[in-house]
Structure formats: C-alpha cells, structure tokens
Design a protein around this motif. Structure first.
Motif, PDB file in Angstrom:
ATOM      1  N   GLY A  26      26.264 -21.294  25.485  1.00 32.26           N
ATOM      2  CA  GLY A  26      24.930 -20.714  25.472  1.00 32.26           C
ATOM      3  C   GLY A  26      24.626 -19.976  24.194  1.00 32.26           C
ATOM      4  N   GLY A  28      24.198 -16.706  23.773  1.00 28.65           N
ATOM      5  CA  GLY A  28      24.809 -15.389  23.629  1.00 28.65           C
ATOM      6  C   GLY A  28      25.970 -15.387  22.654  1.00 28.65           C
ATOM      7  N   THR A  62      29.227 -16.525  27.635  1.00 29.37           N
ATOM      8  CA  THR A  62      28.172 -15.992  26.777  1.00 29.37           C
ATOM      9  C   THR A  62      26.818 -16.646  27.010  1.00 29.37           C
ATOM     10  OG1 THR A  62      28.945 -17.518  25.105  1.00 29.37           O
ATOM     11  CG2 THR A  62      29.710 -15.273  24.938  1.00 29.37           C
ATOM     12  N   GLY A  63      26.528 -17.073  28.211  1.00 30.59           N
ATOM     13  CA  GLY A  63      25.178 -17.584  28.447  1.00 30.59           C
ATOM     14  C   GLY A  63      25.146 -18.618  29.539  1.00 30.59           C
ATOM     15  N   GLY A  90      24.193 -11.688  29.654  1.00 29.17           N
ATOM     16  CA  GLY A  90      22.782 -12.046  29.685  1.00 29.17           C
ATOM     17  C   GLY A  90      22.277 -12.557  31.016  1.00 29.17           C
ATOM     18  N   SER A  91      20.963 -12.680  31.088  1.00 28.79           N
ATOM     19  CA  SER A  91      20.346 -13.027  32.370  1.00 28.79           C
ATOM     20  C   SER A  91      20.748 -14.408  32.859  1.00 28.79           C
ATOM     21  CB  SER A  91      18.829 -12.917  32.273  1.00 28.79           C
ATOM     22  OG  SER A  91      18.377 -13.185  30.999  1.00 28.79           O
ATOM     23  N   CYS A  92      21.124 -15.308  31.977  1.00 30.45           N
ATOM     24  CA  CYS A  92      21.482 -16.650  32.430  1.00 30.45           C
ATOM     25  C   CYS A  92      22.656 -16.641  33.395  1.00 30.45           C
ATOM     26  CB  CYS A  92      21.823 -17.539  31.241  1.00 30.45           C
ATOM     27  SG  CYS A  92      20.377 -18.252  30.514  1.00 30.45           S
ATOM     28  N   GLY A 121      20.255  -8.494  29.504  1.00 29.56           N
ATOM     29  CA  GLY A 121      19.613  -8.796  28.223  1.00 29.56           C
ATOM     30  C   GLY A 121      19.566 -10.269  27.968  1.00 29.56           C
ATOM     31  N   CYS A 122      18.641 -10.651  27.095  1.00 29.98           N
ATOM     32  CA  CYS A 122      18.523 -12.062  26.748  1.00 29.98           C
ATOM     33  C   CYS A 122      18.175 -12.124  25.273  1.00 29.98           C
ATOM     34  CB  CYS A 122      17.438 -12.733  27.576  1.00 29.98           C
ATOM     35  SG  CYS A 122      17.123 -14.440  27.126  1.00 29.98           S
TER      36      CYS A 122
HETATM   37  S1  SF4 Z   1      20.414 -15.040  28.653  1.00 34.30           S
HETATM   38 FE1  SF4 Z   1      18.973 -15.632  27.052  1.00 34.30          FE
HETATM   39  S2  SF4 Z   1      20.188 -15.533  25.151  1.00 34.30           S
HETATM   40 FE2  SF4 Z   1      21.620 -15.642  26.877  1.00 34.30          FE
HETATM   41  S3  SF4 Z   1      22.107 -17.816  27.167  1.00 34.30           S
HETATM   42 FE3  SF4 Z   1      20.396 -17.281  28.517  1.00 34.30          FE
HETATM   43  S4  SF4 Z   1      18.553 -17.805  27.373  1.00 34.30           S
HETATM   44 FE4  SF4 Z   1      20.238 -17.682  25.921  1.00 34.30          FE
END
Ligand code: SF4
Lengths: 182, 152
Positions: A26, A28, A62-63, A90-92, A121-122
């Motif tokens: 991802g 991140g 990381t994502g 992150g939100s994913c 966070g994103c």
């Molecule tokens: S949370 Fe945002 S930055 Fe992280 S992998 Fe998902 S879309 Fe990408």
C-alpha cells in the motif's frame, strides 16, 4: 528468581531490540523511508529492518491488502517467531479506507491476523509512526501486546476467515453463519 | 510517414491525438505498419464495456517519439462471446495487457498461452470490471460479512 520476573526482564530487553520485516504494502510504505533513515532515525530505538521474517519481531502492514497480498502476509506472519507484533497503518487496515468498496482488498485486517496497534490517518505521518512505536514498546513492557497469543488461541477462527477470503466465496460465508446460529 | 497519411480513415481528435476505428482482422496489419513507420512504442491495451451495445471496445494505444503523436486503434468485439487474436508476436508486452483484460473483462485472446490467474487468484465470479458486476453489493455481501474473531 520467579518465572514472572524472568518474563519481565525478557520483555524489558526485547522491547529495545525490535526488528521489523522488510515487507511493505500500500501507500503507507512511502512514510517508512523518512522513519528508517536519518530524519527520524528509528534505529535509536533499537529498531531496524530485517530481511527474513524468521529473525524479525514486528510486521508492519502499511496499507491496503489485496487478497493475493494477504496470502503472502499470512505466510510471513506464520514464519515469524513468537513473540511477534503487528502494527496496522492507516484507515485501509482499519475499515478499508478509501478502498471500502473495492472488490479485491480486505476491509478489516484484524479478522485475518491479530493486530496489536492501529495508527489512524491516510497516510499516517512519520510522527504518528514514531508515536506508535513508543506505544508498542510500552505495551510490550506492560505485557499488553498479546496478539501472537491470540493467534494461537483463536487459530481456527483466523484460519476460517483467511480461507473464506482466499476463496472469494459468498456461500461459504453463509454456511458458516448458519453454523454459528445453531 | 505519419498516421494520417498511412490511414485515410484516421480521425484527428486534436493535436497529437489520432483515432482509428477498425475491425478485428485489421488491427494486426495496422499495428505492424505503424511500428515500421516510427510509432514504435506500444503504450497499452485498454478495454471498455459498452453494456447497452452488447460490445467490448478494445483500444490499442501507440506512441511515436518522432512525431510526438498518440494513435488509438479501436475495435469492438461481441460481449457474449468475446474473442480476439493475440498480438503478442508484434509487441511482446501485449501479452501482459491481454492477461489483465482476460481476467478483468473475460475477453479470450486466442494464441496467448498465459491466460490464467493473474492478479486475482481463484476468482469464482464474473469478471469484476464488467458493468454488470455489482462491486458494492459484492463487498457488502462478502467482506463485511466475514465474522470477527470472537474472544471468549
Ligand atoms: S490508508 Fe490511505 S495512505 Fe494508507 S494505504 Fe490506504 S489509501 Fe493509502
């Protein structure tokens, strides 16, 4: 010395030498280079990247994860030795983030592998990542980071969820739901 | 020679953008001819699902560094039984695009030996990029219904 004391000491020592698997998914992952290199320098906490999962203690997701990547993540996670810790970035990893309606990314990481800590966070800023590392150390010290124990204890539930995701099957989900209802 | 001189049916969309509408059988000849005339960069192959027409549109994108011109060769294939000849002998990278379109739209490229699992592994439903695949419904019925790990 009692067994408990030994455990305390081992936790105290191990929280200061966390090695991470060099495995990034991802977007991140973009925030890792500043964290790893001299700008934020995670090595001052005794953390650095390790090439093989067998020698590593933390796995950073990381994502977003496609189902195909999840297979690899599970394999890596299972190769790591106990104790092992997972941080979701992150939100994913929390609820799918902006990929909430994608046909091929999993939405909630904790359904498939135990997650000790999520970073909101994103994408999360390096400051947030550093904060999470300190928090994780604190949790290890207090004996709260027990994801790896959960994976052993609820292994069949994690495996069931992984199998369902890998098969992309709706009917299998329904069957299990009915089993639960009985 | 520039694309418009080679093919009189080519339409100019705007400066540097040429579109050629053609049939299945002629794509190979056109790509070869363009390749010989300075359009030596095959950019990509894309697919569009025109569900109301019952057709898929395949677009072969070519680029010339010499003329700085982008040529799009467009064909339509039947949606019910979508087949197309593989053009991997002209540009080997077409093979990868064909694999992707086979997986995402279900177009069968005859002559491509690697049409199999690509990005999705073991996908049991209709190809996900087709317009009649309801992504949101699938996500709600599947990912959201996978149970959480219950702790006693
Ligand atoms: S949370 Fe945002 S930055 Fe992280 S992998 Fe998902 S879309 Fe990408």
């Amino acid at each position: 010395m009692r067994n408990e004391d030994w455990k305390k000491i081992s936790r105290l020592v191990s929280k200061r030498s966390l090695w991470m698997v060099h495995f990034c998914t991802g977007c991140g992952a973009m925030e890792m280079p500043p964290v790893m290199t001299s700008r934020y320098d995670m090595e001052r906490f005794g953390m650095h990247a390790m090439a093989t999962p067998r020698q590593a203690d933390i796995l950073l997701i990381t994502g977003y994860l496609a189902v195909k990547t999840l297979k690899r993540v599970v394999q890596v996670y299972e190769q790591m030795q106990d104790p092992k810790y997972v941080i979701g970035f992150g939100s994913c990893t929390i609820n799918g983030g902006m990929y909430w309606d994608s046909y091929n990314t999993i939405k909630d990481l904790s359904k498939y592998i135990p997650v000790d800590l999520y970073i909101a966070g994103c994408m999360p800023r390096p400051e947030a990542i550093m904060d999470a590392f300190l928090k994780l150390m604190d949790m290890i010290d207090k004996g709260e980071a027990i994801g790896w124990k959960k994976y052993r204890k609820y292994y069949d539930q994690y495996k069931r969820n992984q199998r369902m995701a890998f098969a992309y099957r709706l009917d299998e989900v329904k069957e299990i739901k009915e089993d639960d209802a009985k | 020679m520039m694309a418009q001189e080679l093919f009189p049916q080519a339409q100019k969309i705007r400066e540097g953008r040429i579109r050629i509408e053609t049939t299945k059988d002629e794509v190979g000849t056109i790509l070869r001819k363009l390749k010989e005339n300075g359009y030596d960069h095959f950019v990509m192959l894309s697919c569009i699902d025109w569900i109301n027409d019952g057709e898929f549109e395949l677009v072969y994108h070519m680029w010339s560094y010499e003329y700085r011109e982008h040529v799009m060769i467009s064909i339509r294939v039947d949606r019910e039984n979508p087949t197309m000849l593989s053009l991997r002998d002209i540009f080997p990278q077409i093979e990868t695009y064909e694999r992707e379109i086979h997986e995402m739209f279900g177009v069968n490229f005859i002559g491509n030996p690697r049409l199999g699992d690509f990005i999705l592994e073991g996908w049991p439903h209709i190809p996900p990029m087709r317009k009649d695949f309801d992504t949101e419904k699938f996500v709600k019925d599947f990912y959201y219904k996978i149970p959480e790990v219950r702790e006693e």
